[in-house]
Motif scaffolding. Structure first.
Motif, PDB file in Angstrom:
ATOM      1  N   ASP A  91       0.817  -1.218   0.000  1.00  0.00           N
ATOM      2  CA  ASP A  91       0.000   0.000   0.000  1.00  0.00           C
ATOM      3  C   ASP A  91       0.848   1.264   0.000  1.00  0.00           C
ATOM      4  N   LEU A  92       2.123   1.162  -0.377  1.00  0.00           N
ATOM      5  CA  LEU A  92       3.045   2.278  -0.247  1.00  0.00           C
ATOM      6  C   LEU A  92       2.662   3.467  -1.127  1.00  0.00           C
ATOM      7  N   LEU A  93       2.133   3.213  -2.319  1.00  0.00           N
ATOM      8  CA  LEU A  93       1.733   4.330  -3.181  1.00  0.00           C
ATOM      9  C   LEU A  93       0.638   5.171  -2.546  1.00  0.00           C
ATOM     10  N   GLU A  94      -0.156   4.557  -1.687  1.00  0.00           N
ATOM     11  CA  GLU A  94      -1.270   5.260  -1.062  1.00  0.00           C
ATOM     12  C   GLU A  94      -0.905   5.848   0.290  1.00  0.00           C
ATOM     13  N   THR A  95       0.017   5.213   1.010  1.00  0.00           N
ATOM     14  CA  THR A  95       0.263   5.613   2.393  1.00  0.00           C
ATOM     15  C   THR A  95       1.498   6.480   2.590  1.00  0.00           C
ATOM     16  N   LEU A  96       2.479   6.411   1.712  1.00  0.00           N
ATOM     17  CA  LEU A  96       3.686   7.230   1.850  1.00  0.00           C
ATOM     18  C   LEU A  96       3.537   8.541   1.102  1.00  0.00           C
ATOM     19  N   ASP A  97       4.173   9.578   1.637  1.00  0.00           N
ATOM     20  CA  ASP A  97       4.123  10.872   0.954  1.00  0.00           C
ATOM     21  C   ASP A  97       4.937  10.860  -0.329  1.00  0.00           C
ATOM     22  N   ASN A  98       6.099  10.210  -0.291  1.00  0.00           N
ATOM     23  CA  ASN A  98       7.016  10.242  -1.436  1.00  0.00           C
ATOM     24  C   ASN A  98       7.520   8.838  -1.760  1.00  0.00           C
ATOM     25  N   PRO A  99       6.651   7.964  -2.213  1.00  0.00           N
ATOM     26  CA  PRO A  99       7.086   6.575  -2.434  1.00  0.00           C
ATOM     27  C   PRO A  99       7.845   6.349  -3.726  1.00  0.00           C
ATOM     28  N   LEU A 100       7.613   7.164  -4.743  1.00  0.00           N
ATOM     29  CA  LEU A 100       8.148   6.925  -6.077  1.00  0.00           C
ATOM     30  C   LEU A 100       9.511   7.586  -6.210  1.00  0.00           C
ATOM     31  N   TRP A 101      10.544   6.796  -6.544  1.00  0.00           N
ATOM     32  CA  TRP A 101      11.892   7.322  -6.694  1.00  0.00           C
ATOM     33  C   TRP A 101      12.204   7.470  -8.184  1.00  0.00           C
ATOM     34  N   VAL A 102      12.511   8.707  -8.588  1.00  0.00           N
ATOM     35  CA  VAL A 102      12.728   9.050  -9.993  1.00  0.00           C
ATOM     36  C   VAL A 102      14.173   9.499 -10.173  1.00  0.00           C
ATOM     37  N   ASN A 103      14.923   8.784 -11.016  1.00  0.00           N
ATOM     38  CA  ASN A 103      16.327   9.114 -11.248  1.00  0.00           C
ATOM     39  C   ASN A 103      16.441  10.367 -12.107  1.00  0.00           C
ATOM     40  N   LEU A 104      17.150  11.373 -11.595  1.00  0.00           N
ATOM     41  CA  LEU A 104      17.405  12.610 -12.338  1.00  0.00           C
ATOM     42  C   LEU A 104      18.779  12.606 -12.980  1.00  0.00           C
ATOM     43  N   ALA A 105      19.726  11.865 -12.408  1.00  0.00           N
ATOM     44  CA  ALA A 105      21.087  11.840 -12.957  1.00  0.00           C
ATOM     45  C   ALA A 105      21.863  10.713 -12.305  1.00  0.00           C
ATOM     46  N   SER A 106      22.864  10.211 -13.029  1.00  0.00           N
ATOM     47  CA  SER A 106      23.774   9.198 -12.503  1.00  0.00           C
ATOM     48  C   SER A 106      25.201   9.582 -12.880  1.00  0.00           C
ATOM     49  N   GLN A 107      26.168   8.964 -12.224  1.00  0.00           N
ATOM     50  CA  GLN A 107      27.590   9.248 -12.450  1.00  0.00           C
ATOM     51  C   GLN A 107      27.895  10.724 -12.229  1.00  0.00           C
ATOM     52  N   VAL A 108      27.252  11.315 -11.256  1.00  0.00           N
ATOM     53  CA  VAL A 108      27.470  12.720 -10.937  1.00  0.00           C
ATOM     54  C   VAL A 108      28.529  12.814  -9.848  1.00  0.00           C
ATOM     55  N   THR A 109      29.472  13.713  -9.998  1.00  0.00           N
ATOM     56  CA  THR A 109      30.473  13.946  -8.954  1.00  0.00           C
ATOM     57  C   THR A 109      30.332  15.325  -8.333  1.00  0.00           C
ATOM     58  N   LEU A 110      29.536  16.188  -8.958  1.00  0.00           N
ATOM     59  CA  LEU A 110      29.289  17.520  -8.403  1.00  0.00           C
ATOM     60  C   LEU A 110      27.860  17.921  -8.744  1.00  0.00           C
ATOM     61  N   LEU A 111      27.057  18.157  -7.723  1.00  0.00           N
ATOM     62  CA  LEU A 111      25.680  18.606  -7.901  1.00  0.00           C
ATOM     63  C   LEU A 111      25.559  20.003  -7.317  1.00  0.00           C
ATOM     64  N   GLU A 112      25.186  20.954  -8.139  1.00  0.00           N
ATOM     65  CA  GLU A 112      25.006  22.326  -7.696  1.00  0.00           C
ATOM     66  C   GLU A 112      23.529  22.568  -7.435  1.00  0.00           C
ATOM     67  N   PHE A 113      23.195  23.194  -6.286  1.00  0.00           N
ATOM     68  CA  PHE A 113      21.783  23.409  -5.964  1.00  0.00           C
ATOM     69  C   PHE A 113      21.591  24.752  -5.276  1.00  0.00           C
ATOM     70  N   THR A 114      20.383  25.271  -5.432  1.00  0.00           N
ATOM     71  CA  THR A 114      20.026  26.586  -4.884  1.00  0.00           C
ATOM     72  C   THR A 114      18.635  26.510  -4.290  1.00  0.00           C
ATOM     73  N   ALA A 115      18.461  27.008  -3.085  1.00  0.00           N
ATOM     74  CA  ALA A 115      17.145  27.042  -2.450  1.00  0.00           C
ATOM     75  C   ALA A 115      16.265  28.084  -3.127  1.00  0.00           C
ATOM     76  N   VAL A 116      14.969  27.804  -3.170  1.00  0.00           N
ATOM     77  CA  VAL A 116      13.996  28.725  -3.752  1.00  0.00           C
ATOM     78  C   VAL A 116      12.989  29.099  -2.672  1.00  0.00           C
ATOM     79  N   GLY A 117      12.983  30.388  -2.281  1.00  0.00           N
ATOM     80  CA  GLY A 117      11.947  30.887  -1.381  1.00  0.00           C
ATOM     81  C   GLY A 117      12.036  30.405   0.045  1.00  0.00           C
ATOM     82  N   GLY A 118      13.229  30.194   0.567  1.00  0.00           N
ATOM     83  CA  GLY A 118      13.369  29.750   1.944  1.00  0.00           C
ATOM     84  C   GLY A 118      14.644  28.954   2.121  1.00  0.00           C
TER      85      GLY A 118
END
Length: 889
Positions: A95-122
């Motif tokens: 029942d994980l799709l129904e009971t967990l807030d974030n059950p689905l894991w979606v790959n955005l990138a692989s073989q990454v050695t540097l990930l740059e990120f910036t907060a938005v609005g907080g």
């Protein structure tokens, strides 16, 4: 886009033997097709993509025709026997799709050695495992607009950085970024800091839903970046329809189809128990963690997902409404065999841009079928259906018709022939028959012909779809309704002594393609009840695996195998590919006349087909048997059902009969579950050794003078000014042409599957741009090539005693079928002859390679020189990504 392959758990073994057709119709000579200078054929057709499942233009046509028609009904039309239902009403594996807030894991990138990120609005919350700083979140909180990085410091060691400084303490490459007090996060990854998300090049990568997870990749250098998200939030960021498609019906249909696909893939991979904290990790296997740590990719490998970029568009409201009005709704199927072909009843949906008026079945949409032989079973809800809306002129589908010229030489290379002289469209697609094309040509001086249907007509010939309507303007008559005949012709009766035998259909099938040749026990006799000798087993299996030896007479490692027996090369080949180790070791023997037991047969098949381990099958008579694990794997693949049911038994010590073996091999050929076709990555840093790469030289005389050709290669430290090591090669072009190459075999691919090859080569060169030399420039006239081949690249001797490559690499500035030009050796920043690193790739020149029967292929990089002088360089890093061929839209 849910458009690649059916996502099953085991590998198919596919027949590729070509049977000469005896009746040819509508043959069109290639040389007389039209006034083109190059012999070839003009293919006319309709549609775009594999055509399995929902056609997006057809779905839009339905919505335009009847604005009141629900999207659920539109989508269900394309999956016969399916019905819409709510996820909450189904009895699902969990029942994980129904009971967990974030059950689905979606790959955005692989073989990454540097990930740059910036907060938005907080501010963001950070978590890093193994840093010793106590419970999460960390005390450091990136604020809105600040540019932070997550970096790989060393193998298994990562940390968060701001302003170039490590923040806090480094830990494992296992971290998370969440935004409970911010609107979201923006990403950029890649050391050059210019490429926004691997699937996009112009748009911001911004995510407002879910939580980012970074997980170490122990197989490759770097880490995976994954978004854990809820399924409805995921759908809001799916970008599969044009923004100007505002009709509610088509947006709802796409939403239901995409949700069904995502849910199916979730349960396909979510097979293990989650940790005590279910948000910590998904329940996926170790191989999936190495590959992507995901249920889905964010690209066409599954479904194009672009996150907040989609939601933020002003024109996206029709899509968001489509998701909202179909919340929780999926397509289900509970007909025959539903437990095998669904996940808890959820349909494995597919979609492509345009069906061309008739959708394709899974057999012909994802397989190449030659003379009726196919390795796939028909899934009940992935059959052909009429889609007249797709080609309705009122809908305005730009893919409703197309025309593409294909050269006879290209078709001949695909077929492995010397020439293709004629082609004909035997049948056009209908709800009762697939598109079939008949080719006639010459191979090894003999006339040959073959009838082909299915996806190969699209992928191998570079067509928009396999829905071909005419060739050179000639088309067969439209088939009458229901007059298309069976999808596979009936098998001929090959033997007189198996009439009524339960194994007769399997025996006939193997006989039809030559597997049983010379192993008969008499004229038109196969002796189905007789025990199978080990030498016959070798012949049948090698032929099934398409590993037939080239040499008619071969030496043998086994003391009891006569070198002059006609079947000796088959036994030797079986040993070479690791299927058999013999029956005795001192001396090494094969026991060719000894019967094969059912237990031994299980191990032979598991090794040959590379079947994965499986849980116990429940046989009561295999405990403690040496072959027990292989018997369980064979049962999980549905190749064996055992020898008795009450109690469930396997009879491991009983000899397998000739008839039984025919059925086992036929079931193996028809394994109805293939792996979800995922990209396979190979990254060679070349720091410690050559990592299996072997150097070679071609395009030079057989009796060349070593003192003037100066050929050299080896693993060496990079020159002064550069760090690390690589593979050094050099050669002096004395014959107006010199090819210096590296080759390496790779395994782990899906057998007989076509892959698009992406290559990235980092090399060290000391050649400045704009130099002049004999025959050409030492930089711009030394062309770097890369590619892949099904067969091992090797040199052969031509008619003037020169060594040439046995593959099509092209010549100098021209690429070939197996290799393309990716650049040259000239470096604009080289001065004073120092070496500089240059990075090249084939992003603008794709290469297609088909894995062989064992799931292997050969990688190949090299330089093709028109400069008549000394060339030397270092290969610093070579990276390959092999992606299963997918539709262009």
């Amino acid at each position: 886009m849910g458009r690649h392959a059916a996502g099953y758990p085991y590998s198919p073994i596919v027949f590729r033997r070509l049977i000469v057709a005896t009746f040819l119709v509508f043959l069109v000579p290639a040389v007389a097709a039209d006034a083109h200078h190059t012999p070839g054929f003009d293919f006319q057709g309709s549609g775009w993509g594999h055509g399995v499942g929902m056609g997006q233009w057809g779905a839009r046509g339905q919505a335009l025709e009847d604005p009141a028609k629900s999207g659920e009904d539109i989508a269900a039309h394309y999956f016969p026997g399916s019905e819409p239902a709510s996820l909450g009403d189904l009895s699902l594996p969990n029942d994980l799709l129904e009971t967990l807030d974030n059950p689905l894991w979606v790959n955005l990138a692989s073989q990454v050695t540097l990930l740059e990120f910036t907060a938005v609005g907080g501010q963001l919350d950070l978590c890093l495992a193994g840093d010793g700083e106590g419970p999460c979140p960390k005390p450091q909180h990136p604020r809105s607009g600040e540019r932070w990085e997550f970096r790989r410091i060393a193998a298994g060691r990562c940390g968060f950085f701001h302003g170039g400084e490590l923040q806090g303490t480094a830990g494992a490459c296992r971290a998370s970024i969440s935004w409970p007090d911010a609107r979201g996060v923006r990403l950029r990854h890649g050391e050059d800091r210019t490429k926004l998300c691997l699937a996009r090049v112009r748009e911001e990568c911004e995510y407002r839903h879910g939580e980012l997870k970074m997980r170490d990749d122990p197989v490759e250098t770097g880490f995976h970046v994954v978004l854990a998200v809820g399924i409805e939030d995921y759908l809001r960021g799916v970008a599969e329809l044009p923004d100007d498609w505002t009709e509610p019906g088509v947006n709802q249909a796409q939403a239901v189809t995409a949700r069904s696909y995502a849910a199916f893939k979730f349960f396909l991979w979510e097979t293990r128990a989650r940790p005590a904290n279910p948000d910590e990790d998904p329940g996926i296997n170790d191989a999936r963690k190495d590959t992507c740590w995901c249920h889905l990719y964010d690209s066409w490998r599954d479904i194009n997902y672009i996150g907040w970029t989609k939601e933020a568009r002003s024109a996206s409201q029709p899509w968001l409404d489509g998701v909202e009005t179909t919340t929780d709704r999926v397509l289900t199927y509970f007909g025959d065999d539903w437990e095998r072909v669904t996940k808890g009843g959820i349909v494995q949906t597919f979609f492509s841009a345009s069906s061309g008026g008739i959708t394709r079945s899974n057999v012909y949409g994802f397989r190449t079928v030659r003379d009726g032989n196919t390795s796939a079973r028909q899934w009940p809800y992935l059959t052909r259906v009429a889609d007249p809306w797709d080609i309705d002129p009122a809908v305005g589908n730009p893919h409703a018709s197309w025309e593409e010229r294909v050269s006879a030489a290209d078709i001949a290379r695909w077929l492995g022939w010397d020439d293709v002289t004629e082609a004909a469209l035997v049948t056009r697609a209908s709800v009762s028959s697939p598109t079939q094309v008949l080719f006639r040509g010459v191979r090894n001086g003999q006339e040959v012909s073959v009838t082909i249907s299915g996806d190969g007509l699209r992928t191998a010939l570079g067509l928009k779809s396999s829905n071909i309507t005419a060739i050179d303007g000639v088309a067969p008559a439209d088939p009458a309704p229901g007059d298309g005949g069976p999808e596979k012709p009936p098998e001929p009766d090959a033997f007189d002594d198996d009439a009524g035998d339960i194994h007769e259909p399997s025996i006939n099938r193997l006989a039809a393609v030559g597997v049983l040749d010379r192993t008969e026990c008499g004229e038109r006799q196969i002796c189905p009840d007789d025990p199978l000798p080990r030498w016959v087993m070798a012949v049948w299996m090698i032929r099934i695996l398409d590993q037939v030896p080239d040499a008619p007479d071969a030496l043998t490692r086994f003391e009891d195998v006569e070198p002059d027996s006609w079947w000796t090369p088959y036994v030797e080949r079986l040993a070479e590919i690791g299927v058999t180790k013999g029956c005795n070791t001192d001396p090494l023997q094969y026991c060719p006349d000894q019967p094969v037991s059912r237990a031994q047969m299980a191990s032979f098949l598991v090794r040959a087909l590379n079947l994965p381990p499986a849980p116990p099958a429940g046989f009561t008579d295999t405990a403690g048997n040496t072959h027990q694990a292989d018997i369980d794997a064979l049962a999980a693949a549905r190749v064996t059902k055992g020898c008795s049911t009450d109690p469930l038994g396997y009879c491991p010590e009983r000899p397998v009969s000739r008839g039984e073996m025919a059925t086992f091999l036929t079931r193996a050929l028809e394994l109805d579950s293939t792996p979800a076709l995922e990209p396979v990555r190979f990254d060679f840093s070349l720091e410690l050794d050559s990592e299996g790469w072997v150097a070679g030289f071609a395009d030079l005389p057989v009796d060349y003078d070593p003192s003037i050709y100066e050929l050299d290669s080896g693993h060496r430290a990079l020159p002064e000014g550069l760090h690390g090591a690589g593979i050094y090669v050099q050669g002096h072009n004395r014959s107006a042409d010199l090819f210096i190459y590296l080759k390496r075999r790779v395994d782990g691919l899906v057998p007989m599957t076509s892959y698009e090859v992406a290559v990235r080569v980092e090399l060290a060169t000391n050649v400045a741009a704009g130099l002049i030399g004999i025959g050409g420039s030492p930089g711009e006239s030394v062309f770097v090539k890369a590619g892949a081949s099904t067969i091992e690249p090797a040199t052969v001797i031509d008619g003037i005693d020169h060594s040439r490559m046995n593959i099509d690499k092209g010549n100098q500035s021209q690429g070939g079928t197996q290799m393309v030009v990716i650049g040259d050796l000239a470096h604009p920043d080289v001065v004073n002859n120092e070496f500089r690193i240059k990075t090249l790739d084939n992003s603008s020149s794709p290469v297609i390679v088909e894995a062989d029967r064992t799931g292997s292929a050969w990688l190949l990089v090299g330089t093709d020189s028109g400069f008549e002088g000394l060339t030397r360089l270092y290969y610093d890093r070579i990276s390959y990504t092999l992606t299963p061929v997918a539709p262009p839209s």
